[in-house]
Scaffold this motif. Structure first.
Motif, PDB file in Angstrom:
ATOM      1  N   ASP A 259       0.848  -1.188   0.000  1.00 17.37           N
ATOM      2  CA  ASP A 259       0.000   0.000   0.000  1.00 17.37           C
ATOM      3  C   ASP A 259       0.885   1.240   0.000  1.00 17.37           C
ATOM      4  N   LEU A 260       0.254   2.413  -0.102  1.00 20.87           N
ATOM      5  CA  LEU A 260       1.016   3.659  -0.212  1.00 20.87           C
ATOM      6  C   LEU A 260       1.775   3.986   1.065  1.00 20.87           C
ATOM      7  N   GLN A 261       1.179   3.696   2.231  1.00 23.25           N
ATOM      8  CA  GLN A 261       1.851   4.018   3.486  1.00 23.25           C
ATOM      9  C   GLN A 261       3.137   3.224   3.646  1.00 23.25           C
ATOM     10  N   GLN A 262       3.083   1.939   3.295  1.00 22.52           N
ATOM     11  CA  GLN A 262       4.283   1.114   3.366  1.00 22.52           C
ATOM     12  C   GLN A 262       5.346   1.614   2.384  1.00 22.52           C
ATOM     13  N   ALA A 263       4.904   2.015   1.187  1.00 23.84           N
ATOM     14  CA  ALA A 263       5.838   2.556   0.189  1.00 23.84           C
ATOM     15  C   ALA A 263       6.439   3.869   0.663  1.00 23.84           C
ATOM     16  N   ARG A 264       5.615   4.702   1.306  1.00 24.20           N
ATOM     17  CA  ARG A 264       6.090   5.989   1.832  1.00 24.20           C
ATOM     18  C   ARG A 264       7.174   5.772   2.886  1.00 24.20           C
ATOM     19  N   ASN A 265       6.965   4.798   3.754  1.00 25.99           N
ATOM     20  CA  ASN A 265       7.964   4.502   4.796  1.00 25.99           C
ATOM     21  C   ASN A 265       9.273   4.012   4.176  1.00 25.99           C
ATOM     22  N   ILE A 266       9.170   3.171   3.147  1.00 25.52           N
ATOM     23  CA  ILE A 266      10.374   2.642   2.499  1.00 25.52           C
ATOM     24  C   ILE A 266      11.170   3.773   1.845  1.00 25.52           C
ATOM     25  N   LEU A 267      10.461   4.686   1.167  1.00 23.94           N
ATOM     26  CA  LEU A 267      11.128   5.737   0.401  1.00 23.94           C
ATOM     27  C   LEU A 267      11.702   6.846   1.281  1.00 23.94           C
ATOM     28  N   LEU A 268      10.987   7.192   2.356  1.00 23.41           N
ATOM     29  CA  LEU A 268      11.371   8.358   3.142  1.00 23.41           C
ATOM     30  C   LEU A 268      12.086   8.031   4.447  1.00 23.41           C
ATOM     31  N   GLU A 269      11.941   6.803   4.943  1.00 28.45           N
ATOM     32  CA  GLU A 269      12.497   6.501   6.259  1.00 28.45           C
ATOM     33  C   GLU A 269      13.563   5.406   6.244  1.00 28.45           C
ATOM     34  N   SER A 270      13.618   4.620   5.179  1.00 23.90           N
ATOM     35  CA  SER A 270      14.624   3.554   5.115  1.00 23.90           C
ATOM     36  C   SER A 270      15.782   3.993   4.224  1.00 23.90           C
ATOM     37  N   GLU A 271      16.831   3.182   4.157  1.00 24.12           N
ATOM     38  CA  GLU A 271      17.990   3.478   3.312  1.00 24.12           C
ATOM     39  C   GLU A 271      17.848   2.871   1.922  1.00 24.12           C
ATOM     40  N   PHE A 272      16.718   2.245   1.651  1.00 22.95           N
ATOM     41  CA  PHE A 272      16.486   1.654   0.331  1.00 22.95           C
ATOM     42  C   PHE A 272      16.340   2.777  -0.705  1.00 22.95           C
ATOM     43  N   ASN A 273      17.108   2.669  -1.793  1.00 19.83           N
ATOM     44  CA  ASN A 273      17.194   3.759  -2.768  1.00 19.83           C
ATOM     45  C   ASN A 273      16.947   3.212  -4.179  1.00 19.83           C
ATOM     46  N   PRO A 274      15.676   3.060  -4.566  1.00 20.94           N
ATOM     47  CA  PRO A 274      15.388   2.399  -5.850  1.00 20.94           C
ATOM     48  C   PRO A 274      15.692   3.280  -7.058  1.00 20.94           C
ATOM     49  N   LEU A 275      16.193   2.623  -8.109  1.00 20.39           N
ATOM     50  CA  LEU A 275      16.343   3.306  -9.396  1.00 20.39           C
ATOM     51  C   LEU A 275      14.998   3.392 -10.107  1.00 20.39           C
ATOM     52  N   VAL A 276      14.191   2.338  -9.951  1.00 21.25           N
ATOM     53  CA  VAL A 276      12.902   2.257 -10.640  1.00 21.25           C
ATOM     54  C   VAL A 276      11.827   1.927  -9.623  1.00 21.25           C
ATOM     55  N   ILE A 277      10.678   2.584  -9.756  1.00 19.94           N
ATOM     56  CA  ILE A 277       9.502   2.302  -8.924  1.00 19.94           C
ATOM     57  C   ILE A 277       8.407   1.807  -9.852  1.00 19.94           C
ATOM     58  N   LEU A 278       7.996   0.540  -9.651  1.00 22.04           N
ATOM     59  CA  LEU A 278       6.939  -0.091 -10.451  1.00 22.04           C
ATOM     60  C   LEU A 278       5.690  -0.153  -9.590  1.00 22.04           C
ATOM     61  N   SER A 279       4.698   0.656  -9.940  1.00 21.15           N
ATOM     62  CA  SER A 279       3.567   0.837  -9.032  1.00 21.15           C
ATOM     63  C   SER A 279       2.223   0.669  -9.736  1.00 21.15           C
ATOM     64  N   ASP A 280       1.308   0.031  -9.011  1.00 23.20           N
ATOM     65  CA  ASP A 280      -0.088   0.031  -9.441  1.00 23.20           C
ATOM     66  C   ASP A 280      -0.632   1.449  -9.250  1.00 23.20           C
ATOM     67  N   MET A 281      -1.549   1.852 -10.108  1.00 21.82           N
ATOM     68  CA  MET A 281      -2.082   3.214 -10.009  1.00 21.82           C
ATOM     69  C   MET A 281      -3.017   3.360  -8.812  1.00 21.82           C
ATOM     70  N   SER A 282      -3.977   2.433  -8.691  1.00 22.69           N
ATOM     71  CA  SER A 282      -4.987   2.519  -7.637  1.00 22.69           C
ATOM     72  C   SER A 282      -4.674   1.522  -6.545  1.00 22.69           C
ATOM     73  N   LEU A 283      -4.501   2.036  -5.339  1.00 19.73           N
ATOM     74  CA  LEU A 283      -4.155   1.212  -4.188  1.00 19.73           C
ATOM     75  C   LEU A 283      -5.191   1.417  -3.092  1.00 19.73           C
ATOM     76  N   PRO A 284      -5.234   0.524  -2.109  1.00 17.22           N
ATOM     77  CA  PRO A 284      -6.290   0.619  -1.084  1.00 17.22           C
ATOM     78  C   PRO A 284      -6.346   1.957  -0.362  1.00 17.22           C
ATOM     79  N   ASP A 285      -5.221   2.595  -0.155  1.00 17.04           N
ATOM     80  CA  ASP A 285      -5.206   3.851   0.604  1.00 17.04           C
ATOM     81  C   ASP A 285      -4.944   5.077  -0.266  1.00 17.04           C
TER      82      ASP A 285
END
Length: 470
Positions: free
Chosen positions: A34-60
């Motif tokens: 979901d978006l909240q989990q993705a937000r935590n990964i991108l803004l709070e973890s050290e994971f630094n993706p080159l590419v983000i593959l995302s569904d458009m419509s998510l539960p939140d």
């Protein structure tokens, strides 16, 4: 290090399949449901993706909201958006936010692999460009203008203010060798244009009239003999960034008129073309001649001079800022010592006396060359004055050289560029070796070198004694 991929997908089967597929393909993968989990990964973890593959419509919520939220807060990554149903407003918004691609489900894995691979290359190139820009910004900050004199400090303060301002044109004045090129790079890489476009440099005195016109404005294929393909002119290439026109006083008057029109209209037409291209370019024009005086005498168009003269920055000559030697000389010694693997730590007072007494008609460029020559030929930790070769004024006390080449006063070397530094080195060793009857120990003492160093140089330059020549 493996490239990183973030998958944002709430469908468990599809998310698991994509995650397993790209992990097997040597990607480092994180999967957010979901978006909240993705937000935590991108803004709070050290994971630094080159590419983000995302569904458009998510539960939140909508992935585009997260894309807009993290823009500018995270290292550049390319977004690939998947959706089971496409809508024109979402497509337009995705492209406006900078999405790399917009794909409809179901999507074949082979096709998705191609798009992910292409997005990865694009993100890597973008990050390299960002890194290079940051490096240039650090290298060309206003502090790069070294010097403690009041005049240099005033220029540095002006540069700090100019890099924070939006200006369209500026004239850089000053004698040759005063650092106009450095100041131009500081204004671009520390200014507001660094993130918007490149810096293109053009020396107007280095090209003939026809080639200068072609380089500046570009040309279409077949517009003249030899125009085998379309060429984008420097005004186009610098779009969004800075065009540095060095020695603009040497530009022919008819090209000055054409440049004035391009600056006034903010449009340019390539040679042989019928279409005008809109441009947004910051112009830095430099000259070691007095453009105002030239405009009064007819050697430079007065209308172009007034168009360029939004602000004028004149750099002081080194003879008026000799306090700067205290900072410039150690800086150049450090730079050339590193390049030549030397360990020069001491500058004798007799060297300082000659440096301070010289008027430096070539300014900082001349000083840099003198220091480079001295560093290359110095042995040990002391900077030798043997190769300063500065003209001695009558008021300057003459320091007799502390070295001797078999009681012969000196070796004369040309400084007109006809002899390279390596040739000078060979000539000095060859003459000293001959004057000391090809005795290595005596020659090493005369040159204040070690026998090992001298033997290495003799072998390097294939210098042979008289007996060996017979």
């Amino acid at each position: 290090m493996r490239p990183a991929l973030l998958i944002i997908e709430d469908e468990l089967l599809l998310g698991a399949e994509l995650s397993r597929h790209y992990q097997d393909g040597s990607w480092e993968v994180e999967w957010a449901k979901d978006l909240q989990q993705a937000r935590n990964i991108l803004l709070e973890s050290e994971f630094n993706p080159l590419v983000i593959l995302s569904d458009m419509s998510l539960p939140d919520g909508n992935a585009l909201d997260l894309m807009e939220e993290i823009k500018g807060k995270h290292a550049h990554a390319e977004w690939l958006l998947l959706t089971g149903y496409g809508s024109v407003p979402d497509s337009v918004r995705a492209l406006r936010l900078g999405a790399y691609d917009f794909l409809e489900k179901p999507c074949e894995l082979d096709h998705l692999d191609l798009v992910v691979s292409s997005a990865s290359r694009s993100a890597s190139a973008h990050r390299r460009l960002q890194y290079q820009t940051q490096q240039q910004h650090q290298k060309y900050s206003p502090k790069a203008l070294v010097g403690r004199s009041p005049a240099t400090q005033r220029v540095r303060n002006l540069l700090t203010r100019l890099t924070q301002s939006h200006f369209s044109t500026l004239i850089l004045g000053g004698e040759t060798g005063t650092g106009k090129g450095l100041v131009a790079r500081i204004l671009h890489y520390s200014g507001t244009r660094a993130q918007q476009g490149p810096m293109i440099e053009l020396n107007c005195a280095a090209l003939p009239r026809d080639l200068l016109e072609s380089e500046l404005f570009g040309h279409e294929m077949g517009s003249f003999t030899g125009a085998k393909s379309r060429h984008f002119g420097f005004l186009e290439q610098a779009n969004g960034g800075t065009l540095f026109l060095d020695e603009i006083g040497e530009m022919p008057l008819d090209l000055q008129a054409k440049l004035l029109k391009a600056l006034e209209d903010r449009r340019v037409r390539r040679l042989g073309g019928n279409k005008e291209i809109t441009i947004d370019v910051q112009i830095l024009a430099a000259s070691n001649r007095n453009l105002e005086q030239m405009s009064k005498e007819g050697g430079f168009r007065s209308d172009l001079y007034h168009r360029l003269n939004v602000f004028q920055l004149t750099l002081p000559p080194l003879r008026e800022t000799k306090e700067d030697l205290e900072d410039l000389v150690p800086l150049f010694i450090s730079e050339f010592s590193a390049e030549a693997s030397k360990q020069i730590k001491t500058i004798p007072e007799r060297v300082w006396a000659q440096l301070r007494n010289h008027d430096w008609p070539g300014n900082i460029r001349e000083l840099r060359n003198v220091i480079e020559r001295c560093v290359l030929f110095s042995e040990g930790e002391v900077l030798s004055d043997q190769y300063l070769q500065l003209p001695i004024k009558e008021s300057q006390p003459v320091h007799k050289p502390s070295y001797s080449l078999n009681h012969i006063d000196q070796i004369c070397l040309p400084l007109d560029g006809s002899m390279a530094l390596e040739d000078m080195d060979r000539h000095i060793i060859e003459v000293a070796f001959k004057r000391n009857n090809y005795n290595i120990a005596a020659t090493a003492r005369a040159l204040k070198s070690t026998r090992e160093t001298l033997r290495y140089r003799i072998q390097k330059y294939n210098i042979r004694s008289a007996d060996e020549l017979v």
